[in-house]
Design an enzyme around this catalytic site. Structure first.
Site, PDB file in Angstrom:
ATOM      1  N   MET A  30       0.684  -1.252   0.028  1.00 25.14           N
ATOM      2  CA  MET A  30      -0.130  -0.124  -0.037  1.00 25.14           C
ATOM      3  C   MET A  30       0.803   1.243  -0.079  1.00 25.14           C
ATOM      4  O   MET A  30       0.379   2.284   0.250  1.00 25.14           O
ATOM      5  CB  MET A  30      -1.079   0.068   1.331  1.00 25.14           C
ATOM      6  CG  MET A  30      -1.992  -1.250   1.277  1.00 25.14           C
ATOM      7  SD  MET A  30      -3.483  -1.000   2.173  1.00 25.14           S
ATOM      8  CE  MET A  30      -2.601  -0.762   3.739  1.00 25.14           C
ATOM      9  N   HIS A  37       9.392  -3.541   3.161  1.00 26.81           N
ATOM     10  CA  HIS A  37       8.954  -3.572   1.995  1.00 26.81           C
ATOM     11  C   HIS A  37      10.018  -3.939   0.769  1.00 26.81           C
ATOM     12  O   HIS A  37       9.899  -4.841   0.132  1.00 26.81           O
ATOM     13  CB  HIS A  37       8.196  -2.561   1.583  1.00 26.81           C
ATOM     14  CG  HIS A  37       7.030  -1.928   1.998  1.00 26.81           C
ATOM     15  ND1 HIS A  37       7.051  -0.700   2.932  1.00 26.81           N
ATOM     16  CD2 HIS A  37       5.941  -2.601   2.359  1.00 26.81           C
ATOM     17  CE1 HIS A  37       5.687  -0.836   3.365  1.00 26.81           C
ATOM     18  NE2 HIS A  37       5.030  -1.843   3.193  1.00 26.81           N
ATOM     19  N   GLY A 149       4.870 -10.131   3.940  1.00 24.99           N
ATOM     20  CA  GLY A 149       5.718 -10.238   5.054  1.00 24.99           C
ATOM     21  C   GLY A 149       4.987 -10.958   6.279  1.00 24.99           C
ATOM     22  O   GLY A 149       3.940 -10.836   6.575  1.00 24.99           O
ATOM     23  N   LYS A 151       5.025  -9.982   9.160  1.00 25.18           N
ATOM     24  CA  LYS A 151       4.813  -9.000   9.923  1.00 25.18           C
ATOM     25  C   LYS A 151       3.278  -9.034  10.139  1.00 25.18           C
ATOM     26  O   LYS A 151       2.556  -8.707  11.244  1.00 25.18           O
ATOM     27  CB  LYS A 151       5.214  -7.634   9.460  1.00 25.18           C
ATOM     28  CG  LYS A 151       4.446  -6.455   9.509  1.00 25.18           C
ATOM     29  CD  LYS A 151       4.854  -5.721  10.823  1.00 25.18           C
ATOM     30  CE  LYS A 151       3.775  -4.541  11.403  1.00 25.18           C
ATOM     31  NZ  LYS A 151       3.201  -3.946  10.616  1.00 25.18           N
ATOM     32  N   ASP A 152       2.674  -9.273   9.231  1.00 23.32           N
ATOM     33  CA  ASP A 152       1.300  -9.351   8.958  1.00 23.32           C
ATOM     34  C   ASP A 152       0.806 -11.057   8.789  1.00 23.32           C
ATOM     35  O   ASP A 152       0.391 -11.382   7.937  1.00 23.32           O
ATOM     36  CB  ASP A 152       0.454  -8.642   7.660  1.00 23.32           C
ATOM     37  CG  ASP A 152       0.675  -7.286   7.824  1.00 23.32           C
ATOM     38  OD1 ASP A 152      -0.088  -6.329   8.285  1.00 23.32           O
ATOM     39  OD2 ASP A 152       1.982  -6.795   7.394  1.00 23.32           O
ATOM     40  N   GLN A 155      -2.544 -12.277   7.911  1.00 17.07           N
ATOM     41  CA  GLN A 155      -2.834 -12.020   6.455  1.00 17.07           C
ATOM     42  C   GLN A 155      -2.160 -13.265   5.724  1.00 17.07           C
ATOM     43  O   GLN A 155      -2.736 -13.480   4.718  1.00 17.07           O
ATOM     44  CB  GLN A 155      -2.140 -10.553   6.304  1.00 17.07           C
ATOM     45  CG  GLN A 155      -2.349 -10.091   4.549  1.00 17.07           C
ATOM     46  CD  GLN A 155      -1.688  -8.772   4.318  1.00 17.07           C
ATOM     47  OE1 GLN A 155      -2.465  -8.159   4.279  1.00 17.07           O
ATOM     48  NE2 GLN A 155      -0.640  -8.681   4.092  1.00 17.07           N
TER      49      GLN A 155
HETATM   50  P1  AMP Z   1       1.475  -2.932   3.344  1.00 18.42           P
HETATM   51  O1  AMP Z   1       2.101  -1.948   2.506  1.00 18.42           O
HETATM   52  O2  AMP Z   1       1.342  -2.653   4.784  1.00 18.42           O
HETATM   53  O3  AMP Z   1       0.375  -3.597   2.812  1.00 18.42           O
HETATM   54  O4  AMP Z   1       2.574  -4.099   3.252  1.00 18.42           O
HETATM   55  C1  AMP Z   1       2.940  -4.814   2.132  1.00 18.42           C
HETATM   56  C2  AMP Z   1       3.817  -6.079   2.522  1.00 18.42           C
HETATM   57  O5  AMP Z   1       4.888  -5.785   3.159  1.00 18.42           O
HETATM   58  C3  AMP Z   1       3.156  -7.040   3.308  1.00 18.42           C
HETATM   59  O6  AMP Z   1       3.248  -8.272   2.846  1.00 18.42           O
HETATM   60  C4  AMP Z   1       3.404  -6.649   4.730  1.00 18.42           C
HETATM   61  O7  AMP Z   1       3.537  -7.813   5.434  1.00 18.42           O
HETATM   62  C5  AMP Z   1       5.058  -6.733   4.327  1.00 18.42           C
HETATM   63  N1  AMP Z   1       5.714  -5.943   5.608  1.00 18.42           N
HETATM   64  C6  AMP Z   1       5.087  -4.644   6.046  1.00 18.42           C
HETATM   65  N2  AMP Z   1       5.945  -4.308   6.965  1.00 18.42           N
HETATM   66  C7  AMP Z   1       6.778  -5.200   7.222  1.00 18.42           C
HETATM   67  C8  AMP Z   1       7.958  -5.374   7.906  1.00 18.42           C
HETATM   68  N3  AMP Z   1       8.441  -4.525   8.906  1.00 18.42           N
HETATM   69  N4  AMP Z   1       9.032  -6.511   7.699  1.00 18.42           N
HETATM   70  C9  AMP Z   1       8.637  -7.282   6.735  1.00 18.42           C
HETATM   71  N5  AMP Z   1       7.591  -7.365   5.686  1.00 18.42           N
HETATM   72  C10 AMP Z   1       6.718  -6.123   6.161  1.00 18.42           C
END
Ligand code: AMP
Length: 283
Positions: A30, A37, A149, A151-152, A155
């Site tokens: 996002m 990321h 990630g 992290k989620d 998800q």
């Molecule tokens: P988002 O932009 O928050 O939707 O995240 C996009 C992708 O990046 C998702 O697969 C998240 O799990 C991953 N992500 C976000 N933050 C982290 C982090 N700190 N470490 C690893 N992956 C991450």
């Protein structure tokens, strides 16, 4: 790096690449990109010929009272970071391109398990929005591999289940949690944390680590551990969404004889909702 704002533009180039036998890796985001990321992009680079990243702040996965309208949008600096990280194609559609028939009548993809607990309990409809947009993005990009990630954690589990249930021809890979030097999990939403709160937000990670140590040393009073962790987070001045000792595969509350355990937590600062998790394997 080539930038595409339309489905047809991206598909034309990807069709060409696939005809040449190139393997396509995909990282959906996002935006407001951070090192976490970019580590996903680098991981995609290692095992694919073409790396695609998408940036789309998906309204379908936000609740009405959530932060969709103020979610940090940093398109120019995201582009610079992606270029430096070796991304080949950026897909950056607008809402009309992704939902030409509007949100209300959009066909949905529903995963009936694991989506109404933890984050799903406090964010009704969130995972339906996630599975729907990820399915659409998979259909658009048709990647060989997609990287998410840890992290989620929830998800990732839901997407794995969706891909398996719907026979999606894509390998779902995971990447470790990227953290700030003091251990705070990196997140686009960390910009909402105030200066005063910042030194204290690591309490979430500290609590997960404390529970992990307790469980590893034989403490099976999971609900007691959850309660103590919640109290510590409240004492640090934050609100609690959940702290849960869960079965790593099903995300059900852990049973006494479970060996694969994940401790997940979500807490509220004044303006942010922060999540983190930690997995352990018992002997
Ligand atoms: P988002 O932009 O928050 O939707 O995240 C996009 C992708 O990046 C998702 O697969 C998240 O799990 C991953 N992500 C976000 N933050 C982290 C982090 N700190 N470490 C690893 N992956 C991450």
């Amino acid at each position: 790096m080539k930038v595409f704002h339309t489905v047809s533009g991206l598909r034309d180039d990807l069709n060409n690449d696939r005809q040449q036998g190139l393997r396509v890796g995909f990282v959906p985001t996002m935006g407001n990109l951070h090192e976490g990321h970019l580590a996903l992009i680098k991981q995609a680079r290692e095992s694919n010929d073409v790396v695609v990243c998408s940036i789309f702040v998906n309204a379908l996965q936000f609740g009405l009272n959530e932060d969709w309208d103020k979610y940090p949008r940093t398109y120019q600096s995201d582009c610079d970071k992606l270029r430096e990280s070796g991304c080949d194609y950026l897909f950056h559609p607008d809402d009309i391109e992704m939902y030409p028939n509007g949100l209300d009548t959009q066909s949905r993809v529903i995963c009936p398990t694991m989506t109404d607990v933890l984050c799903g309990a406090s964010r009704p409809g969130h995972f339906e929005g996630v599975t729907t947009v990820v399915s659409k993005l998979f259909n658009i990009v048709q990647p060989d591999e997609a990287i998410f990630g840890i992290k989620d954690y929830q998800q990732l589990a839901v997407i794995r289940r969706m891909a398996e249930d719907l026979c999606m021809p894509v390998q779902i890979s995971s990447a470790p949690i990227h953290r700030e030097p003091d251990g705070l999990a990196m997140s686009s939403r960390n910009v909402y944390i105030t200066e005063d709160e910042r030194p204290h937000v690591t309490v979430l990670k500290d609590c997960l680590e404390w529970i992990a140590e307790q469980v590893k040393s034989g403490n099976k009073d999971f609900s007691g551990l959850e309660l103590q962790a919640k109290q510590r987070i409240m004492d640090a001045g934050f609100g609690i969404d959940y702290i849960s000792v869960s079965n790593s595969k099903t995300l059900d509350l852990a049973a006494d004889d479970d060996l694969d355990i994940t401790i997940l937590g979500a807490m509220f600062t004044e303006a942010a909702r922060l999540i983190d998790n930690l997995s352990i394997v018992l002997e």
